[in-house]
Design a protein around this motif. Structure first.
Motif, mmCIF file in Angstrom:
data_model
loop_
_atom_site.group_PDB
_atom_site.id
_atom_site.type_symbol
_atom_site.label_atom_id
_atom_site.label_comp_id
_atom_site.label_asym_id
_atom_site.label_seq_id
_atom_site.Cartn_x
_atom_site.Cartn_y
_atom_site.Cartn_z
ATOM 1 N N ASP A 42 0.852 -1.192 0.000
ATOM 2 C CA ASP A 42 0.000 0.000 0.000
ATOM 3 C C ASP A 42 0.887 1.242 0.000
ATOM 4 O O ASP A 42 1.991 1.232 0.544
ATOM 5 C CB ASP A 42 -0.923 0.007 1.228
ATOM 6 N N VAL A 43 0.360 2.302 -0.588
ATOM 7 C CA VAL A 43 1.129 3.540 -0.687
ATOM 8 C C VAL A 43 0.973 4.362 0.596
ATOM 9 O O VAL A 43 0.064 4.106 1.395
ATOM 10 C CB VAL A 43 0.658 4.367 -1.903
ATOM 11 N N THR A 44 1.835 5.362 0.762
ATOM 12 C CA THR A 44 1.721 6.228 1.945
ATOM 13 C C THR A 44 1.503 7.696 1.565
ATOM 14 O O THR A 44 1.057 8.478 2.390
ATOM 15 C CB THR A 44 2.993 6.129 2.824
ATOM 16 N N ARG A 45 1.828 8.076 0.316
ATOM 17 C CA ARG A 45 1.610 9.464 -0.100
ATOM 18 C C ARG A 45 0.121 9.682 -0.353
ATOM 19 O O ARG A 45 -0.529 8.843 -0.985
ATOM 20 C CB ARG A 45 2.376 9.774 -1.404
ATOM 21 N N PRO A 46 -0.436 10.796 0.142
ATOM 22 C CA PRO A 46 -1.870 11.036 -0.083
ATOM 23 C C PRO A 46 -2.152 11.427 -1.537
ATOM 24 O O PRO A 46 -1.232 11.683 -2.305
ATOM 25 C CB PRO A 46 -2.168 12.212 0.862
ATOM 26 N N LEU A 47 -3.437 11.497 -1.856
ATOM 27 C CA LEU A 47 -3.837 11.981 -3.188
ATOM 28 C C LEU A 47 -3.265 13.379 -3.387
ATOM 29 O O LEU A 47 -3.211 14.181 -2.441
ATOM 30 C CB LEU A 47 -5.366 12.059 -3.272
ATOM 31 N N THR A 238 0.144 4.432 -9.012
ATOM 32 C CA THR A 238 0.685 5.575 -9.742
ATOM 33 C C THR A 238 0.175 6.889 -9.161
ATOM 34 O O THR A 238 0.860 7.895 -9.236
ATOM 35 C CB THR A 238 0.300 5.499 -11.230
ATOM 36 N N ALA A 239 -1.023 6.876 -8.581
ATOM 37 C CA ALA A 239 -1.611 8.144 -8.133
ATOM 38 C C ALA A 239 -2.222 8.047 -6.736
ATOM 39 O O ALA A 239 -2.980 8.931 -6.345
ATOM 40 C CB ALA A 239 -2.667 8.600 -9.143
ATOM 41 N N GLY A 240 -1.918 7.002 -6.009
ATOM 42 C CA GLY A 240 -2.376 6.899 -4.616
ATOM 43 C C GLY A 240 -3.852 6.580 -4.454
ATOM 44 O O GLY A 240 -4.482 6.962 -3.472
ATOM 45 N N CYS A 246 -9.849 3.192 -8.455
ATOM 46 C CA CYS A 246 -10.118 3.381 -9.883
ATOM 47 C C CYS A 246 -9.012 2.711 -10.701
ATOM 48 O O CYS A 246 -7.851 2.715 -10.289
ATOM 49 C CB CYS A 246 -10.191 4.863 -10.245
ATOM 50 N N GLY A 247 -9.404 2.135 -11.801
ATOM 51 C CA GLY A 247 -8.448 1.510 -12.707
ATOM 52 C C GLY A 247 -9.031 1.473 -14.105
ATOM 53 O O GLY A 247 -10.120 2.027 -14.356
ATOM 54 N N TYR A 248 -8.326 0.856 -15.030
ATOM 55 C CA TYR A 248 -8.853 0.752 -16.391
ATOM 56 C C TYR A 248 -8.313 -0.491 -17.080
ATOM 57 O O TYR A 248 -7.235 -0.982 -16.755
ATOM 58 C CB TYR A 248 -8.529 1.991 -17.226
#
Ligand code: PLP
Length: 394
Positions: A42-47, A238-240, A246-248
């Motif tokens: 899991d990431v740690t940087r916020p949106l 890539t974007a937190g 969301c994905g594609y």
């Protein structure tokens, strides 16, 4: 028989449940130590701000009759599909908005795509493997076969002579090994799949971490892939978006098997099973592709890359063999001193209060290996490195 007995074919406990259990026990025994997790991806940087602004504005739009949006378009809103197509164009790859489907993240599509195949199909996976491909395939009663991803082949197996399968999952950059297929290697898979009538599902969830300009971000950079490959990608890493979802997924309209068009099948499947992703989340995701959004995402990825470099320097100093970390947020290391994966897990946890992921949880070839992630906070990663070095007397 009424129940799905394939559940009993899954490994007893999900890898990360066992990790959590051991961490909880250690925390209770040594509350003063403080645990640093470089385990779950899991990431740690916020949106970033442009995403939050777009999310917020879209929420307010939903509260006014004049700007309210009900159900969105079947494949996801066009503004987001156009932005994603623009991202592909920036990579030098042609994917049209009409080929794209917006999802609530990569995982549900990675699992759902096997529904395009009959229950008797064979799924080919790498070992070690991101466990979701394996577990979803087993639950659906698929026959699962494995290709060895080992040090000798750079953890990047290629189709072997006589290799047969209906559906192949490829993950590049790879989780857990961090290995990235070259364009020539992907071309070998594409040639094989077109010759066999197989379908490749290419998981590009970590494409944004590729730093080497020679390495491909998308399977569609290989000619011929539009007749054999589906690509799944995600905003999570890539974007937190791990908690925003969301994905594609690209299913080219040119992809046909046995007289069936896989794009039409996937559209039918999606419209049966989901009404899509919320409008505010899609607006937030589209903001990722604005100039400000891209700059902010690049900054976060640069931070994770610095963490990876810091971990790599630590392993080098200790003479521990590893790969990954350059074009991927994962470092894949050989457990030192002949320890197996869980022994090294306990050694790091008890000796340094640092949590990683035992390689054996990803398959038999993962035994004796260990995964560290670069997704921690910068200060935590630096502290983890200090503790690991201290554990080894440095
Ligand atoms: N694919 C890979 C290889 C992953 O490692 C992950 C998550 O860790 C996913 C897909 C799931 O991504 P998402 O959060 O978009 O469902």
């Amino acid at each position: 028989m009424k129940m799905n007995h394939h559940f009993s074919e899954l490994p007893g406990s999900y890898l990360f449940s066992e990790v959590a259990k051991r961490v909880a026990a250690h925390r209770a025994a040594r509350p003063e130590q403080g645990i640093i997790s470089l385990g779950i991806g899991d990431v740690t940087r916020p949106l970033c701000r442009p995403v939050v602004a777009a999310l917020a504005e879209a929420c307010f739009e939903q509260g006014r009759a004049e700007t309210f949006h009900g159900y969105g378009e079947e494949q996801g809103d066009l503004f987001l599909r156009q932005a994603i197509a623009g991202h592909y164009a920036g990579l030098g790859v042609r994917v049209e908005p009409e080929d794209l489907f917006i999802s609530d993240g990569a995982k549900s599509d990675l699992a759902g795509l096997s529904e395009l195949f009959s229950p008797g199909c064979t799924v080919l996976l790498q070992d070690p493997v991101y466990p979701a491909y394996r577990d979803a395939s087993l639950l659906a009663g698929r026959r699962v076969e494995y290709l060895d991803a080992v040090r000798e082949n750079g953890f990047l197996p290629l189709p072997e002579p006589g290799c047969r399968a209906d559906l192949v999952y490829l993950c590049s950059p790879g989780n857990p090994t961090g290995a990235v297929y070259s364009r020539e290697q992907l071309a070998a898979w594409v040639a094989w799949a077109n010759a066999q009538g197989a379908v490749l599902v290419f998981d590009a969830a970590y494409e944004a971490f590729i730093a080497d300009p020679a390495l491909p971000h998308s399977i569609y950079s290989v000619p011929g892939s539009e007749t054999c490959a589906i690509e799944v990608c995600s905003f999570s890493k890539t974007a937190g978006f791990t908690g925003t979802r969301c994905g594609y997924t690209a299913v080219p309209r040119t992809l046909q098997r046995e007289g069936l068009n896989l794009h039409d099948m996937w559209l039918r499947r999606q419209t049966t099973k989901t009404n899509g992703v919320s409008y505010p989340v899609q607006r937030g995701a589209a903001a990722v592709f604005t100039a400000e959004g891209q700059a902010a995402c690049r900054e976060n990825i640069a931070l994770y890359r610095r963490n990876a470099q810091c971990l790599a320097a630590c392993l080098e100093e200790l003479g521990i063999w590893f790969c990954g970390g350059e074009n991927s947020p994962y470092l894949w290391l050989e457990c030192p001193d002949g320890m197996d994966s869980w022994q090294f897990f306990d050694h790091l946890l008890q000796g340094a209060g640092v949590v990683g992921t035992p390689g054996s949880g990803f398959g038999k070839n993962g035994e004796g290996y260990f995964r560290l992630t670069a997704f921690g906070a910068e200060a935590d990663t630096a502290e983890a490195v200090r503790r690991i070095l201290r554990l080894y007397g440095r």
